[in-house]
Design a protein around this motif. Structure first.
Motif, short mmCIF file in Angstrom:
data_model
loop_
_atom_site.label_atom_id
_atom_site.label_comp_id
_atom_site.label_asym_id
_atom_site.label_seq_id
_atom_site.Cartn_x
_atom_site.Cartn_y
_atom_site.Cartn_z
N GLY A 17 3.28 -17.95 3.86
CA GLY A 17 3.55 -16.98 4.57
C GLY A 17 2.22 -16.17 5.04
O GLY A 17 2.24 -15.02 5.45
N ALA A 18 1.12 -16.85 5.25
CA ALA A 18 -0.21 -16.54 5.80
C ALA A 18 -0.01 -15.66 7.18
O ALA A 18 -0.63 -14.83 7.48
CB ALA A 18 -1.05 -17.39 5.62
N SER A 19 0.91 -16.30 7.87
CA SER A 19 1.15 -15.88 9.47
C SER A 19 1.96 -14.47 9.38
O SER A 19 1.19 -13.67 10.25
CB SER A 19 2.02 -16.87 10.29
N GLU A 20 2.57 -14.30 8.55
CA GLU A 20 3.54 -13.07 8.38
C GLU A 20 2.37 -12.01 7.94
O GLU A 20 2.61 -10.92 8.44
CB GLU A 20 4.74 -13.31 7.57
N ARG A 21 1.75 -12.42 6.95
CA ARG A 21 0.78 -11.35 6.43
C ARG A 21 -0.29 -10.98 7.35
O ARG A 21 -0.75 -9.90 7.51
CB ARG A 21 0.15 -12.01 4.95
N GLN A 22 -0.72 -11.94 8.20
CA GLN A 22 -1.72 -11.84 9.05
C GLN A 22 -1.17 -10.69 10.31
O GLN A 22 -1.89 -9.71 10.71
CB GLN A 22 -2.33 -12.95 9.85
N ALA A 23 0.10 -11.04 10.61
CA ALA A 23 0.63 -10.02 11.82
C ALA A 23 0.77 -8.67 10.92
O ALA A 23 0.54 -7.64 11.69
CB ALA A 23 1.93 -10.68 12.02
N ALA A 25 -1.15 -6.24 2.72
CA ALA A 25 -1.55 -7.37 3.39
C ALA A 25 -2.88 -7.23 4.11
O ALA A 25 -3.15 -8.49 4.95
CB ALA A 25 -0.42 -7.74 4.65
N ASP A 26 -3.60 -6.38 4.25
CA ASP A 26 -4.74 -6.15 4.96
C ASP A 26 -6.08 -6.59 4.15
O ASP A 26 -6.39 -6.05 3.14
CB ASP A 26 -5.09 -4.95 5.32
N TYR A 27 -6.73 -7.64 4.39
CA TYR A 27 -8.00 -7.98 3.82
C TYR A 27 -9.01 -7.61 4.43
O TYR A 27 -10.19 -8.23 3.92
CB TYR A 27 -7.83 -9.81 3.50
N SER A 28 -9.26 -6.53 5.35
CA SER A 28 -10.33 -6.40 5.70
C SER A 28 -11.15 -5.32 4.78
O SER A 28 -10.59 -5.19 3.64
CB SER A 28 -9.94 -5.40 6.84
N THR A 29 -12.49 -5.26 5.00
CA THR A 29 -13.34 -4.79 3.82
C THR A 29 -13.82 -3.49 4.15
O THR A 29 -14.10 -3.15 5.58
CB THR A 29 -14.41 -5.65 3.39
N GLY A 30 -14.33 -2.68 3.27
CA GLY A 30 -14.92 -1.38 3.84
C GLY A 30 -13.83 -0.27 4.42
O GLY A 30 -14.67 0.69 4.59
N ARG A 31 -12.63 -0.36 4.43
CA ARG A 31 -11.87 0.77 4.63
C ARG A 31 -10.99 1.13 3.55
O ARG A 31 -10.78 0.40 2.46
CB ARG A 31 -10.88 0.35 6.02
N VAL A 32 -10.18 2.38 3.72
CA VAL A 32 -9.39 2.93 2.43
C VAL A 32 -8.15 2.76 3.04
O VAL A 32 -7.27 3.48 2.21
CB VAL A 32 -9.92 4.22 2.24
#
Length: 677
Positions: free
Chosen positions: A35-41, A447-454
């Motif tokens: 389900g990586a594509s769905e999580r990315q979207a 689902a958001d694996y970006s870093t540095g944000r809250v």
């Protein structure tokens, strides 16, 4: 030895090749089946928008654009109703678990400090129904001892089941609960008790003996002390008129037919549930007034952001307890993670996660092979091979079923967040909130694996960025609006207890009747509606030449240096440069001292002038790498052999710096570094 050195590059190459081949073979099946594509979207979707449509406007979550949400279940609008609802629906489910203390021993640390190591047994659980009856009896017993509805009662106690039972009793009987950190100083404790005019206090035998007895003469209204453990056989000399009881005796009193549920006045949503005395970084602690409706709104926002929760109402009740314990000691940063198979979600503070990451860096730096493995691992998030084999033992430390980890208390570095993501094979997100907003503000999407944000605003909160001219932050900035973070919504608390001047400074009500809190933090909104904390308003200092330095920004950059466990930047407006107080990492600094041929005790190494110069060079390189301006880089430092803990009074219970206390503590060093001595 020569053979080992020759084989090392070959082993590294073989390891990299195996990982590369494995990645190529497994990527497509993993991408299609996981389900990586769905999580990315999902991660890339817009999560919050400006209400006005302008980037400079206030932001709300996309599913609360029309109206902020304040209730998870209709009619369940006070904390006693939450508990009663949970008891009706889940009477025999586990509610409170306590582990038996099997043994304890003192473990001497390399710096001479004594760490108390405890061995704990299995959990003994109380059901919801059992907990309800114990709370009901305790509340009735307090009423029989003269505690009146809408009159404040204090709790000054360590984390334990009795804390929750007492808190639930107070919610049930409408006794506003005054919470005090157990690490506050005597003057601060007396201030809180006197300001709230309490006559009853719930505490432990240890805290009564070690902390309370010294200030009892300074709290003349206090009449009843209820200890959560067995009543001490020998009591300290107490002022005349003060009576000591234990919880069991009060519950026995409350169970009498003539007392049960007598004098109960059920709270309404606007009634104060908690007056939480913050361990603030400046001045005397302030009591934050938190209503039942504030807490309900805050936990409603948190519950919405974490999907697929079973038994939502039960979790709502647990979250209300967690929130109240956060508004006291439940998420105390010195608490060690426990191994519980029932845990699937956990909150931690940034300091613990950064410490774990620093330990991993020290281990990985021992050999070139370890460094290579470490670097490859940091690229392998959600790899089945690593999750199942390499990190199995790491995951078992948290029970093995962890679905999500949330960090709060301070910004989490990108490197730490990424590493924790990988090690525990689950999303590691960040949240942002304050006591004044019931701990609720934002939580990052799972689902958001970006870093540095809250993350984006919760459905209970609205966030606006206010221009800060002195700092150069404006809501019209491009590409992202920036400014002081203002949080509005039903989770914004009722203000500070008996402190109208501070209320006027920090709180306001808009034309629509919505309450707002001015946080003093500086943030920026990204195009997807997620917030990033970039500065702190109170940390701004203007140097002699007119440059503005954000001390918090300097500290955030330099904390990424593995040689630094903690740092406090300092600047005097009459001077032209920044200085710093540094708690160095003991293993890293000791290794550096050995390289330079410097020997001695830990204190002697920290006080060595040559070591200060060496560390300053390393810090300067880290500052340049972190893109600090020339005038932001500390020119002189002081190495501290003593770690900063709440017990030292130099940091809060959330390990935030107490700048005033640090300045006083290092006054002689400040004068030395600025040429006065």
């Amino acid at each position: 030895m020569k053979l080992k050195e020759d084989m090392s590059p070959l082993l590294l190459q073989v390891f990299r090749s195996v990982v590369w081949v494995y990645s190529v073979i497994t990527f497509l099946p993993w991408y299609l089946l996981s389900g990586a594509s769905e999580r990315q979207a999902c991660a890339k979707r817009v999560k919050a928008r400006s209400v006005s449509g302008s980037p400079a406007g206030s932001y709300r979550a996309v599913n609360s654009q029309q109206k902020l949400v304040s209730l998870l279940h209709e009619g369940v609008d006070t904390l006693d109703k939450v508990f009663e609802y949970a008891v009706v629906h889940f009477p025999q489910r586990d509610c409170l678990g306590t582990r038996e203390l099997l043994s304890e021993e003192d473990e001497i640390q390399p710096n001479g400090k004594v760490f108390k190591k405890v061995i704990l047994g299995d959990y003994n659980w109380l059901s919801y129904e059992d907990t309800f009856h114990l709370s009901q009896r305790f509340g009735s017993g307090l009423a029989a001892l003269g505690q009146k509805p809408l009159c404040n009662i204090a709790i000054f106690c360590e984390t334990r089941a009795e804390w929750i039972i007492a808190a639930q009793a107070c919610f049930m009987y409408n006794f506003p609960l005054v919470t005090l950190y157990s690490t506050l100083g005597g003057a601060a404790i007396a201030h809180g008790l006197n300001e709230t005019e309490v006559t009853h206090i719930i505490t432990s035998k240890d805290l009564l003996q070690s902390r309370l007895k010294a200030i009892l003469m300074d709290v003349p209204r206090l009449k009843h002390i209820i200890v959560v453990d067995k009543k001490p056989k020998s009591l300290p000399d107490l002022p005349r008129g003060i009576m000591v009881h234990n919880v069991a005796a009060v519950q026995e009193l409350g169970a009498k037919p003539e007392n049960i549920m007598v004098s109960r006045r059920q709270p309404v949503p606007s009634d104060i549930a908690v007056i939480m005395y913050t361990s603030g970084s400046t001045g005397i602690p302030k009591g934050v007034m938190i209503s039942h409706s504030n807490i309900i709104a805050g936990i409603t926002g948190m519950a919405e952001r974490i999907p697929n929760l079973k038994y939502k109402l039960a979790i709502l009740r647990k979250k209300s307890h967690n929130l109240c314990r956060k508004l006291s000691l439940f998420w105390h940063t010195t608490t060690r993670w426990s191994r519980s198979p029932k845990d699937t979600a956990r909150h931690s503070v940034t300091g613990i996660m950064n410490a774990a990451y620093n330990i991993s860096k020290m281990i990985s730096s021992k050999t070139p092979f370890c460094r290579s493995v470490f670097s490859v691992i940091t690229l392998m998030y959600n790899c089945i091979l690593f999750c199942r084999l390499v990190f199995k033992k790491v995951r078992s430390l948290l029970g093995g079923s962890m679905r999500v980890l949330l960090s709060g208390g301070a910004p989490l570095s990108a490197a730490t967040q990424r590493f924790m993501n990988i090690c525990f094979c689950c999303p590691v997100g960040q949240g942002y909130g304050l006591t004044e907003t019931c701990g609720a503000g934002t939580i990052s999407d799972l689902a958001d694996y970006s870093t540095g944000r809250v993350g984006a605003p919760l459905v209970c909160s609205e966030i606006m960025l206010k221009d800060w001219v002195e700092g150069g932050y404006f809501s019209t900035d491009k590409p992202n609006p920036r400014g002081e973070i203002l949080i509005g919504g039903p989770n914004v608390t009722m203000g500070y207890y008996k402190n109208e001047q501070k209320n006027r400074e920090d709180f306001f009500v808009d034309v629509n009747g919505q309450r707002w809190f001015c946080t003093g933090d500086i943030g920026e909104f990204h195009s997807d509606g997620c917030l990033k904390i970039i500065d702190r308003k109170k940390d701004l200092v203007k140097l002699q030449a007119g440059e503005y330095v954000s001390l918090g920004k300097v500290e955030a950059v330099l904390k990424n240096c593995p040689l630094i466990d903690n740092i406090c930047a300092y600047a005097n407006s009459e001077e032209s440069y920044v200085i710093g107080f540094v708690v160095p990492n003991q293993k890293q600094l000791t290794a550096l001292a050995e390289q330079k041929g410097i020997r001695g005790s830990w204190e002697e190494i920290c006080n060595h002038a040559e070591m200060e110069k060496e560390v300053l060079c390393i810090i300067t390189d880290a500052a340049i790498t972190g893109k600090l301006e020339r005038f932001e880089i500390p020119k002189k430092i002081r190495l501290s052999a003593e770690p900063w803990t709440p017990e030292t009074g130099l940091v809060t219970d959330a390990f935030k710096l107490k700048r005033k206390e640090l300045k006083t503590h290092y006054q002689d060093d400040i004068e030395r570094m600025y040429g006065g001595k």
